[in-house]
Design a protein around this motif. Sequence first.
Motif, PDB file in Angstrom:
ATOM      1  N   LYS A  12      -2.662   5.566   8.962  1.00 20.68           N
ATOM      2  CA  LYS A  12      -2.362   6.293   7.727  1.00 20.68           C
ATOM      3  C   LYS A  12      -0.852   6.335   7.535  1.00 20.68           C
ATOM      4  CE  LYS A  12      -2.642  10.833   9.930  1.00 20.68           C
ATOM      5  NZ  LYS A  12      -3.322  12.114   9.942  1.00 20.68           N
TER       6      LYS A  12
ATOM      7  N   LEU B 106       0.820  -1.214   0.000  1.00 22.16           N
ATOM      8  CA  LEU B 106       0.000   0.000   0.000  1.00 22.16           C
ATOM      9  C   LEU B 106       0.852   1.261   0.000  1.00 22.16           C
ATOM     10  CD1 LEU B 106      -2.830  -1.018   2.485  1.00 22.16           C
ATOM     11  CD2 LEU B 106      -3.056  -0.632   0.018  1.00 22.16           C
ATOM     12  N   MET B 107       1.948   1.252   0.740  1.00 24.28           N
ATOM     13  CA  MET B 107       2.838   2.423   0.753  1.00 24.28           C
ATOM     14  C   MET B 107       3.366   2.697  -0.649  1.00 24.28           C
ATOM     15  SD  MET B 107       4.958   2.204   4.327  1.00 24.28           S
ATOM     16  CE  MET B 107       5.338   3.945   4.560  1.00 24.28           C
ATOM     17  N   SER B 108       3.787   1.643  -1.324  1.00 23.06           N
ATOM     18  CA  SER B 108       4.305   1.785  -2.676  1.00 23.06           C
ATOM     19  C   SER B 108       3.233   2.329  -3.622  1.00 23.06           C
ATOM     20  CB  SER B 108       4.822   0.440  -3.165  1.00 23.06           C
ATOM     21  OG  SER B 108       5.303   0.547  -4.481  1.00 23.06           O
ATOM     22  N   GLU B 109       2.009   1.789  -3.518  1.00 27.12           N
ATOM     23  CA  GLU B 109       0.902   2.242  -4.363  1.00 27.12           C
ATOM     24  C   GLU B 109       0.585   3.722  -4.154  1.00 27.12           C
ATOM     25  OE1 GLU B 109      -2.656  -0.103  -3.853  1.00 27.12           O
ATOM     26  OE2 GLU B 109      -1.550  -1.980  -4.163  1.00 27.12           O
ATOM     27  N   GLU B 110       0.750   4.190  -2.909  1.00 25.02           N
ATOM     28  CA  GLU B 110       0.386   5.568  -2.585  1.00 25.02           C
ATOM     29  C   GLU B 110       1.573   6.527  -2.652  1.00 25.02           C
ATOM     30  OE1 GLU B 110      -2.188   6.110   0.748  1.00 25.02           O
ATOM     31  OE2 GLU B 110      -3.303   4.277   0.298  1.00 25.02           O
ATOM     32  N   GLY B 111       2.714   6.072  -3.183  1.00 25.53           N
ATOM     33  CA  GLY B 111       3.852   6.953  -3.393  1.00 25.53           C
ATOM     34  C   GLY B 111       4.730   7.161  -2.173  1.00 25.53           C
ATOM     35  N   PHE B 112       4.616   6.309  -1.174  1.00 24.96           N
ATOM     36  CA  PHE B 112       5.474   6.394  -0.003  1.00 24.96           C
ATOM     37  C   PHE B 112       6.591   5.362  -0.128  1.00 24.96           C
ATOM     38  CE2 PHE B 112       1.591   8.311   1.515  1.00 24.96           C
ATOM     39  CZ  PHE B 112       2.035   9.332   2.356  1.00 24.96           C
TER      40      PHE B 112
END
Length: 109
Positions: free
Chosen positions: A45, A15-21
């Motif tokens: 979050k 999820l972090m990767s998907e959201e640019g983190f």
Amino acid sequence: MIKVSDTAKNKVMALMSEEGFDASKDYVRVGVKSGGCSGLSYELKFDNTVAETDKLFEDNAVKILVDKKSFLYLVGTVLEYSGGLNGKGFVFNNPNAQRTCGCGESFSL
């Protein structure tokens, strides 16, 4: 201290990767707020900023931030991820919770 299961770690990383983190330098912010059917509910979050009052933990290669107010409610909690037929999502196994709601998203002490 907050622990992170292997399944939760894998989902957090994705999820972090998907959201640019970037999981190697950014954080998962975990907190507690008023509300929910049992009185308190969990917040989860991603964040890239550490506040002065935050406590920082790292478990299973996941960096976790907890604000000072939420810390006492969350000590000893294990963050897990469930992807089964009963619903998908992060699950907080909190030893401090005396009562939880049916959905598992809120609790009381």
